[in-house]
Motif scaffolding. Structure first.
Motif, PDB file in Angstrom:
ATOM      1  N   GLN A 151       0.816  -1.203   0.000  1.00 22.31           N
ATOM      2  CA  GLN A 151       0.000   0.000   0.000  1.00 22.31           C
ATOM      3  C   GLN A 151       0.859   1.267   0.000  1.00 22.31           C
ATOM      4  OE1 GLN A 151      -1.147  -2.927   1.391  1.00 22.31           O
ATOM      5  NE2 GLN A 151      -2.533  -2.807  -0.325  1.00 22.31           N
ATOM      6  N   GLU A 152       2.104   1.138   0.415  1.00 24.13           N
ATOM      7  CA  GLU A 152       3.033   2.274   0.367  1.00 24.13           C
ATOM      8  C   GLU A 152       3.778   2.202  -0.958  1.00 24.13           C
ATOM      9  OE1 GLU A 152       3.040   4.608   2.722  1.00 24.13           O
ATOM     10  OE2 GLU A 152       1.487   3.463   3.739  1.00 24.13           O
ATOM     11  N   SER A 153       3.039   2.300  -2.041  1.00 26.82           N
ATOM     12  CA  SER A 153       3.602   2.052  -3.367  1.00 26.82           C
ATOM     13  C   SER A 153       4.685   3.056  -3.761  1.00 26.82           C
ATOM     14  CB  SER A 153       2.496   2.052  -4.417  1.00 26.82           C
ATOM     15  OG  SER A 153       1.823   3.286  -4.408  1.00 26.82           O
ATOM     16  N   ASN A 154       4.696   4.242  -3.173  1.00 30.30           N
ATOM     17  CA  ASN A 154       5.732   5.194  -3.530  1.00 30.30           C
ATOM     18  C   ASN A 154       7.108   4.755  -3.015  1.00 30.30           C
ATOM     19  OD1 ASN A 154       5.104   5.599  -0.864  1.00 30.30           O
ATOM     20  ND2 ASN A 154       5.174   7.829  -0.949  1.00 30.30           N
ATOM     21  N   ALA A 155       7.143   3.781  -2.107  1.00 33.69           N
ATOM     22  CA  ALA A 155       8.411   3.284  -1.584  1.00 33.69           C
ATOM     23  C   ALA A 155       8.889   2.057  -2.348  1.00 33.69           C
ATOM     24  CB  ALA A 155       8.272   2.949  -0.105  1.00 33.69           C
ATOM     25  N   ILE A 156       8.057   1.512  -3.217  1.00 27.18           N
ATOM     26  CA  ILE A 156       8.423   0.311  -3.967  1.00 27.18           C
ATOM     27  C   ILE A 156       8.414   0.644  -5.452  1.00 27.18           C
ATOM     28  CG2 ILE A 156       7.796  -2.065  -4.530  1.00 27.18           C
ATOM     29  CD1 ILE A 156       6.352  -2.183  -1.843  1.00 27.18           C
ATOM     30  N   LEU A 157       9.566   0.506  -6.071  1.00 29.62           N
ATOM     31  CA  LEU A 157       9.638   0.754  -7.498  1.00 29.62           C
ATOM     32  C   LEU A 157       9.434  -0.524  -8.291  1.00 29.62           C
ATOM     33  CD1 LEU A 157      12.673   3.181  -7.515  1.00 29.62           C
ATOM     34  CD2 LEU A 157      10.254   3.750  -7.587  1.00 29.62           C
ATOM     35  N   TRP A 158       9.878  -1.632  -7.745  1.00 28.50           N
ATOM     36  CA  TRP A 158       9.725  -2.930  -8.387  1.00 28.50           C
ATOM     37  C   TRP A 158       9.926  -3.995  -7.335  1.00 28.50           C
ATOM     38  CZ3 TRP A 158      12.812  -7.246  -8.812  1.00 28.50           C
ATOM     39  CH2 TRP A 158      12.403  -8.208  -9.735  1.00 28.50           C
ATOM     40  N   TYR A 159       9.228  -5.098  -7.496  1.00 18.57           N
ATOM     41  CA  TYR A 159       9.463  -6.226  -6.611  1.00 18.57           C
ATOM     42  C   TYR A 159       9.151  -7.506  -7.357  1.00 18.57           C
ATOM     43  CZ  TYR A 159       4.542  -7.221  -5.826  1.00 18.57           C
ATOM     44  OH  TYR A 159       3.239  -7.570  -6.000  1.00 18.57           O
ATOM     45  N   SER A 160       9.811  -8.554  -6.944  1.00 21.31           N
ATOM     46  CA  SER A 160       9.572  -9.871  -7.512  1.00 21.31           C
ATOM     47  C   SER A 160       8.442 -10.521  -6.726  1.00 21.31           C
ATOM     48  CB  SER A 160      10.838 -10.717  -7.400  1.00 21.31           C
ATOM     49  OG  SER A 160      10.560 -12.059  -7.698  1.00 21.31           O
ATOM     50  N   SER A 161       7.581 -11.222  -7.421  1.00 17.21           N
ATOM     51  CA  SER A 161       6.481 -11.888  -6.720  1.00 17.21           C
ATOM     52  C   SER A 161       7.012 -12.938  -5.746  1.00 17.21           C
ATOM     53  CB  SER A 161       5.513 -12.525  -7.720  1.00 17.21           C
ATOM     54  OG  SER A 161       6.193 -13.483  -8.506  1.00 17.21           O
ATOM     55  N   SER A 162       8.264 -13.335  -5.915  1.00 15.07           N
ATOM     56  CA  SER A 162       8.842 -14.337  -5.003  1.00 15.07           C
ATOM     57  C   SER A 162       9.042 -13.785  -3.595  1.00 15.07           C
ATOM     58  CB  SER A 162      10.174 -14.860  -5.557  1.00 15.07           C
ATOM     59  OG  SER A 162      11.132 -13.823  -5.572  1.00 15.07           O
ATOM     60  N   VAL A 163       9.014 -12.454  -3.430  1.00 15.01           N
ATOM     61  CA  VAL A 163       9.165 -11.876  -2.087  1.00 15.01           C
ATOM     62  C   VAL A 163       7.826 -11.538  -1.459  1.00 15.01           C
ATOM     63  CG1 VAL A 163      11.470 -10.951  -2.541  1.00 15.01           C
ATOM     64  CG2 VAL A 163       9.481  -9.493  -2.902  1.00 15.01           C
ATOM     65  N   ASP A 164       6.732 -11.756  -2.187  1.00 13.55           N
ATOM     66  CA  ASP A 164       5.405 -11.459  -1.652  1.00 13.55           C
ATOM     67  C   ASP A 164       5.017 -12.556  -0.657  1.00 13.55           C
ATOM     68  OD1 ASP A 164       2.746 -10.960  -1.099  1.00 13.55           O
ATOM     69  OD2 ASP A 164       2.227 -10.501  -3.172  1.00 13.55           O
ATOM     70  N   ILE A 165       4.925 -12.183   0.602  1.00 14.79           N
ATOM     71  CA  ILE A 165       4.618 -13.149   1.665  1.00 14.79           C
ATOM     72  C   ILE A 165       3.194 -12.980   2.184  1.00 14.79           C
ATOM     73  CG2 ILE A 165       7.043 -13.406   2.334  1.00 14.79           C
ATOM     74  CD1 ILE A 165       6.359 -11.591   4.762  1.00 14.79           C
ATOM     75  N   THR A 166       2.343 -12.300   1.419  1.00 15.44           N
ATOM     76  CA  THR A 166       0.969 -12.038   1.837  1.00 15.44           C
ATOM     77  C   THR A 166       0.228 -13.316   2.198  1.00 15.44           C
ATOM     78  OG1 THR A 166       0.909 -10.092   0.405  1.00 15.44           O
ATOM     79  CG2 THR A 166      -1.215 -10.961   1.157  1.00 15.44           C
ATOM     80  N   ASN A 167       0.270 -14.308   1.327  1.00 14.40           N
ATOM     81  CA  ASN A 167      -0.459 -15.555   1.594  1.00 14.40           C
ATOM     82  C   ASN A 167       0.087 -16.269   2.825  1.00 14.40           C
ATOM     83  OD1 ASN A 167      -2.211 -15.157  -0.526  1.00 14.40           O
ATOM     84  ND2 ASN A 167      -0.911 -16.226  -1.990  1.00 14.40           N
ATOM     85  N   GLN A 168       1.389 -16.183   3.051  1.00 15.44           N
ATOM     86  CA  GLN A 168       1.976 -16.797   4.246  1.00 15.44           C
ATOM     87  C   GLN A 168       1.465 -16.078   5.492  1.00 15.44           C
ATOM     88  OE1 GLN A 168       6.276 -16.863   4.283  1.00 15.44           O
ATOM     89  NE2 GLN A 168       6.365 -17.977   6.200  1.00 15.44           N
ATOM     90  N   VAL A 169       1.344 -14.755   5.441  1.00 17.86           N
ATOM     91  CA  VAL A 169       0.825 -13.987   6.578  1.00 17.86           C
ATOM     92  C   VAL A 169      -0.623 -14.390   6.855  1.00 17.86           C
ATOM     93  CG1 VAL A 169       0.184 -11.671   7.382  1.00 17.86           C
ATOM     94  CG2 VAL A 169       2.381 -12.041   6.258  1.00 17.86           C
ATOM     95  N   ILE A 170      -1.433 -14.486   5.794  1.00 18.33           N
ATOM     96  CA  ILE A 170      -2.832 -14.886   5.959  1.00 18.33           C
ATOM     97  C   ILE A 170      -2.902 -16.288   6.567  1.00 18.33           C
ATOM     98  CG2 ILE A 170      -4.943 -15.510   4.691  1.00 18.33           C
ATOM     99  CD1 ILE A 170      -4.243 -13.173   2.754  1.00 18.33           C
ATOM    100  N   SER A 171      -2.043 -17.179   6.076  1.00 19.59           N
ATOM    101  CA  SER A 171      -2.020 -18.546   6.596  1.00 19.59           C
ATOM    102  C   SER A 171      -1.605 -18.576   8.063  1.00 19.59           C
ATOM    103  CB  SER A 171      -1.054 -19.382   5.752  1.00 19.59           C
ATOM    104  OG  SER A 171      -0.923 -20.671   6.290  1.00 19.59           O
ATOM    105  N   GLU A 172      -0.576 -17.827   8.417  1.00 20.16           N
ATOM    106  CA  GLU A 172      -0.087 -17.782   9.808  1.00 20.16           C
ATOM    107  C   GLU A 172      -1.131 -17.171  10.739  1.00 20.16           C
ATOM    108  OE1 GLU A 172       2.832 -18.688  11.410  1.00 20.16           O
ATOM    109  OE2 GLU A 172       3.593 -19.687   9.615  1.00 20.16           O
ATOM    110  N   LEU A 173      -1.941 -16.259  10.216  1.00 23.74           N
ATOM    111  CA  LEU A 173      -3.007 -15.666  11.025  1.00 23.74           C
ATOM    112  C   LEU A 173      -4.174 -16.640  11.178  1.00 23.74           C
ATOM    113  CD1 LEU A 173      -3.049 -12.005   9.685  1.00 23.74           C
ATOM    114  CD2 LEU A 173      -2.516 -12.706  12.013  1.00 23.74           C
TER     115      LEU A 173
END
Length: 175
Positions: A151-173
């Protein structure tokens, strides 16, 4: 002399290979989380959201009931007018006005109540404590140096989907 140079080259190569793990440990590992997706998953499955949705449905049911009554009264008024019964038409008009005023007050009060409930849900300290603890656990176990929010997109210029841990966070919650 040649043997000596070979020994020096071999020594340098061995030193370089031995130093590689030290250099690889200094690589910074970032994680990216879509906090909006986590927020939605958390609150969709939470009891407070189910309670909010239940109240919202109850309020809408009452509004629909009141609207139906007003429509019936409007039809009744029209029937009185067509029959030439002006006194009953005026009496029915007063009843329509009274019910419409009540409906407006009811709707405003219930919308305020729903907005208040929604604001409370958004500002849930329990959720943020649980999210922070989950992020810390994942970051430490995954050797992340930093986890960024999408959501702080102005701080991210590019990222690899391999670093997206969203699903892991949802799973851990547990969502």
């Amino acid at each position: 002399m040649m043997k000596r140079n070979i020994k020096i080259i071999i020594s340098i190569a061995v030193f370089a290979l031995a130093a590689l793990p030290a250099f690889s440990q200094q690589i910074t590992k970032f994680g990216v989380v879509d906090t909006a997706k986590v927020y939605q998953a958390y609150f969709t499955n939470s009891a407070p959201v189910r309670s909010y949705e239940k109240k919202k449905a109850e309020f809408q049911e009452e509004i629909n009931k009141q609207v139906d009554q007003i429509k019936k009264l409007q039809q009744k008024k029209l029937d009185y007018e067509n029959a030439g019964n002006d006194a009953m038409a005026m009496k029915t008009e007063a009843e329509i006005t009274k019910k419409t005023d009540y409906l407006n007050e009811y709707t405003n009060a219930k919308n305020f109540e729903l907005e208040s409930m929604q604001k409370t849900l958004r500002n849930s300290d329990e959720f943020y404590k649980k999210l922070y603890n989950t992020l810390a656990k994942i970051a430490e176990s995954g050797s992340y140096s930093m986890i960024l929010s999408l959501q702080e997109s102005n701080a991210i210029l590019w990222y690899s989907s391999s670093v997206d841990i969203t699903n892991q966070v949802i799973s851990e919650l547990g969502l």
